[in-house]
Design a protein around this motif. Structure first.
Motif, PDB file in Angstrom:
ATOM      1  N   ARG A  44       0.812  -1.214   0.000  1.00  0.00           N
ATOM      2  CA  ARG A  44       0.000   0.000   0.000  1.00  0.00           C
ATOM      3  C   ARG A  44       0.849   1.269   0.000  1.00  0.00           C
ATOM      4  NH1 ARG A  44      -4.055   0.719   4.301  1.00  0.00           N
ATOM      5  NH2 ARG A  44      -4.906   2.098   2.702  1.00  0.00           N
ATOM      6  N   MET A  45       2.157   1.120   0.215  1.00  0.00           N
ATOM      7  CA  MET A  45       3.010   2.303   0.341  1.00  0.00           C
ATOM      8  C   MET A  45       3.437   2.809  -1.040  1.00  0.00           C
ATOM      9  SD  MET A  45       6.640   2.766   2.320  1.00  0.00           S
ATOM     10  CE  MET A  45       6.104   2.625   3.995  1.00  0.00           C
ATOM     11  N   LYS A  46       3.085   4.079  -1.329  1.00  0.00           N
ATOM     12  CA  LYS A  46       3.486   4.658  -2.626  1.00  0.00           C
ATOM     13  C   LYS A  46       4.888   5.225  -2.545  1.00  0.00           C
ATOM     14  CE  LYS A  46      -0.896   6.653  -4.059  1.00  0.00           C
ATOM     15  NZ  LYS A  46      -1.491   7.959  -4.313  1.00  0.00           N
ATOM     16  N   SER A  47       5.270   5.749  -1.366  1.00  0.00           N
ATOM     17  CA  SER A  47       6.575   6.410  -1.224  1.00  0.00           C
ATOM     18  C   SER A  47       7.696   5.386  -1.334  1.00  0.00           C
ATOM     19  CB  SER A  47       6.675   7.072   0.147  1.00  0.00           C
ATOM     20  OG  SER A  47       5.579   7.909   0.367  1.00  0.00           O
ATOM     21  N   ASP A  48       8.859   5.875  -1.681  1.00  0.00           N
ATOM     22  CA  ASP A  48      10.067   5.052  -1.650  1.00  0.00           C
ATOM     23  C   ASP A  48      10.382   4.758  -0.173  1.00  0.00           C
ATOM     24  OD1 ASP A  48      12.535   3.898  -1.930  1.00  0.00           O
ATOM     25  OD2 ASP A  48      13.430   5.555  -3.069  1.00  0.00           O
ATOM     26  N   LEU A  49      10.606   3.496   0.164  1.00  0.00           N
ATOM     27  CA  LEU A  49      10.854   3.131   1.561  1.00  0.00           C
ATOM     28  C   LEU A  49      12.253   3.530   2.028  1.00  0.00           C
ATOM     29  CD1 LEU A  49       9.966   1.622   4.166  1.00  0.00           C
ATOM     30  CD2 LEU A  49      10.730  -0.509   3.092  1.00  0.00           C
ATOM     31  N   LEU A  50      13.231   3.463   1.131  1.00  0.00           N
ATOM     32  CA  LEU A  50      14.628   3.663   1.551  1.00  0.00           C
ATOM     33  C   LEU A  50      14.868   5.012   2.249  1.00  0.00           C
ATOM     34  CD1 LEU A  50      17.539   2.433   1.559  1.00  0.00           C
ATOM     35  CD2 LEU A  50      17.928   3.873  -0.456  1.00  0.00           C
TER      36      LEU A  50
ATOM     37  N   ARG B  25      -1.537   4.214  -0.895  1.00  0.00           N
ATOM     38  CA  ARG B  25      -2.670   3.906  -1.768  1.00  0.00           C
ATOM     39  C   ARG B  25      -3.914   3.723  -0.904  1.00  0.00           C
ATOM     40  NH1 ARG B  25       0.586   2.230  -5.991  1.00  0.00           N
ATOM     41  NH2 ARG B  25       2.149   0.901  -5.051  1.00  0.00           N
ATOM     42  N   GLU B  26      -5.059   4.111  -1.449  1.00  0.00           N
ATOM     43  CA  GLU B  26      -6.324   3.896  -0.733  1.00  0.00           C
ATOM     44  C   GLU B  26      -6.682   2.416  -0.675  1.00  0.00           C
ATOM     45  OE1 GLU B  26      -8.473   5.989   0.833  1.00  0.00           O
ATOM     46  OE2 GLU B  26      -6.894   7.507   0.601  1.00  0.00           O
ATOM     47  N   ASP B  27      -6.301   1.669  -1.726  1.00  0.00           N
ATOM     48  CA  ASP B  27      -6.768   0.285  -1.847  1.00  0.00           C
ATOM     49  C   ASP B  27      -6.325  -0.575  -0.664  1.00  0.00           C
ATOM     50  OD1 ASP B  27      -7.675   1.152  -4.220  1.00  0.00           O
ATOM     51  OD2 ASP B  27      -6.401  -0.123  -5.472  1.00  0.00           O
TER      52      ASP B  27
END
Ligand code: AMP
Ligand code: GLY
Length: 435
Positions: free
Chosen positions: A305-311, A330-332
């Protein structure tokens, strides 16, 4: 950047899958990893708990950043060792990891700083523990103080069960050193859910909510496991409850640790009981446990669900710049069904051939994370209790559930077991909200 992930389960597969999408990473490594992780990272045969082995490997591969998955290496001081050697590492020091590795430490901190949780007392003497249980009555919860691989907790609904749990821990030493002390806790009633917060010890960045399913069988029956499935978001955590958790639980915990001279960096896992709402009140969150790491299998439903870059988020948690970041989601909703070896969490057989993962992943929105698999003679076989995390995102929770189970239907191995009701509590909660 050359990045090493430590661990080899479904959580680490999800971390590897997500980090592999980061444009900043030149090469990804994992120790020990698994065949699913090997699609994204170079895997090295070094156990996650082998602190010196991990340090040697990181140095020999010129690793610049280490992301530690499980609690064992954290509580053994892997991050301390890496930092001393000049290698940046995500996760708390051994001292800060006591928030998970000593239940007594966590409970005392909460009591001293007014973080909402159940009453507790700590014992190393079985007779005194029995007397306390007799006075408090049942239901009551008996926990080994230290890390006991998820097996150190007994929710006792009668006195005999409570006495047995006390004796197992303090007389028979079933948990070794981890059970030198035990913590007896008030039984909390309600619905469980989790919030994970990234923190650099000053700022926190909460992630979206999720819910695990611990018992092995449908309807939350049977013995507890490491987790049989998860979904995100958890509708029981409304926006108001989410804010209460940040204001009354996660932020005060991080502040408390900093003011005790034991700063916490990494991800703080707050396992919460949402005690039932009264006619005038909303559900009140109380802490069941803190963990010093990402949850497994909750991470498998958060990262899709995470759109951002995790690093950059993980790096900022280490260098104190988390205030510069936000996380886009993400909303989903996302649902993950854990497929296990038959018999788990008791004894089970390994080496069963696994088929159908490719067909499952061909379904739109489906991702299969490997938890306990290995390659043998060119075939993928089972190698652990929890084998696969079959994960799907959908436009709503019902369609995510349907997709995850459609994917599960395509995967086969002998004696496979899974719960058929993952996510149903979310549906029930949503239906209640519409009444
Ligand atoms: P823990 O290892 O502390 O997460 O405990 C395992 C599970 O036992 C939790 O997920 C809860 O379902 C249950 N549990 C632990 N502590 C309590 C409590 N104080 N009241 C009710 N249930 C609890
Ligand atoms: N899902 C429970 C845990 O990670 O401890």
């Amino acid at each position: 950047m050359r990045v090493l992930i430590v661990g080899g389960g479904g959580r680490e597969h999800a971390l590897a899958w997500k980090l592999a999408q980061s444009p900043e990473i030149s090469q990804l490594f994992c120790a020990p990893g698994n065949p699913g992780i090997a699609q994204h990272a170079v895997c090295a045969d070094v156990a996650a708990g082998d602190i010196e082995g991990i340090l040697d490997y990181a140095q020999s591969m010129a690793i610049e950043f280490v992301v530690v998955g499980p609690e064992e290496p954290l509580s053994k001081g892997l991050v301390d060792r890496l930092l001393d050697a000049g290698i940046q590492a995500f996760g708390p020091t051994a001292s800060a990891a006591r928030i998970e590795s000593s239940k007594a430490y966590a409970k005392t901190l909460m009591a001293n700083y007014g973080i909402p949780t159940g009453r507790h007392a700590r014992f190393d003497d079985a007779k005194a523990a029995q007397a306390y249980v007799e006075e408090q009555g049942t239901p009551i919860v008996i926990k080994a103080d230290g890390l006991a691989a998820g097996k150190g907790v007994t929710v006792a609904h009668d006195l005999d069960t409570a006495y047995e749990a006390i004796d197992a821990c303090l007389v028979d030493h079933a948990f070794g050193e981890a059970g030198a002390w035990l913590v007896i806790e008030e039984y909390l009633e309600g619905e469980e859910a989790s919030i994970f917060a990234l923190t650099d010890s000053r700022h926190i960045l909460s992630m979206v909510s999720s819910q695990d399913h611990k018992p092995v069988y449908d309807g939350d029956t049977g013995p507890n496991t490491g987790g049989m499935g998860a979904y995100s978001p958890a509708p029981v955590i409304t926006p108001e409850v989410f804010q209460t958790i940040e204001d009354a639980v996660t932020a005060p915990c991080v502040r408390a640790m900093a003011s005790e001279g034991n700063p916490y960096r990494g991800v703080l896992y707050a396992g919460l009981m949402l005690t039932p709402a009264g006619p005038e009140t909303r559900p009140a969150p109380r802490v069941v446990e803190f963990n010093c790491r990402f949850g497994d299998p909750e991470t498998q439903v958060l990262l899709p669900r995470m759109k951002s870059d995790l690093l950059p988020l993980l790096l900022a948690s280490c260098d104190g710049t988390l205030w510069r970041h936000t996380i886009r989601w993400r909303e989903d909703p996302c649902v993950s069904v854990v497929m296990t070896s038959g018999g788990y969490p008791g004894p089970y057989e390994k080496g069963k051939v696994i088929e159908g993962i490719e067909a499952a992943e061909a379904l739109e929105g489906v991702q299969v994370f490997h938890a306990g698999t290995k390659e043998e003679d060119g075939r993928l076989v089972t190698a652990g209790g929890r084998v696969l995390n079959v994960t799907a995102t959908g436009k709503d929770i019902a369609s995510a559930i349907d997709k995850a189970y459609a994917a599960v239907d395509l995967i086969h191995f002998e004696d496979a077991h899974y719960r058929t009701d993952i996510g149903q509590k979310a549906l029930a909660r949503l239906a209640e909200g519409r009444d």
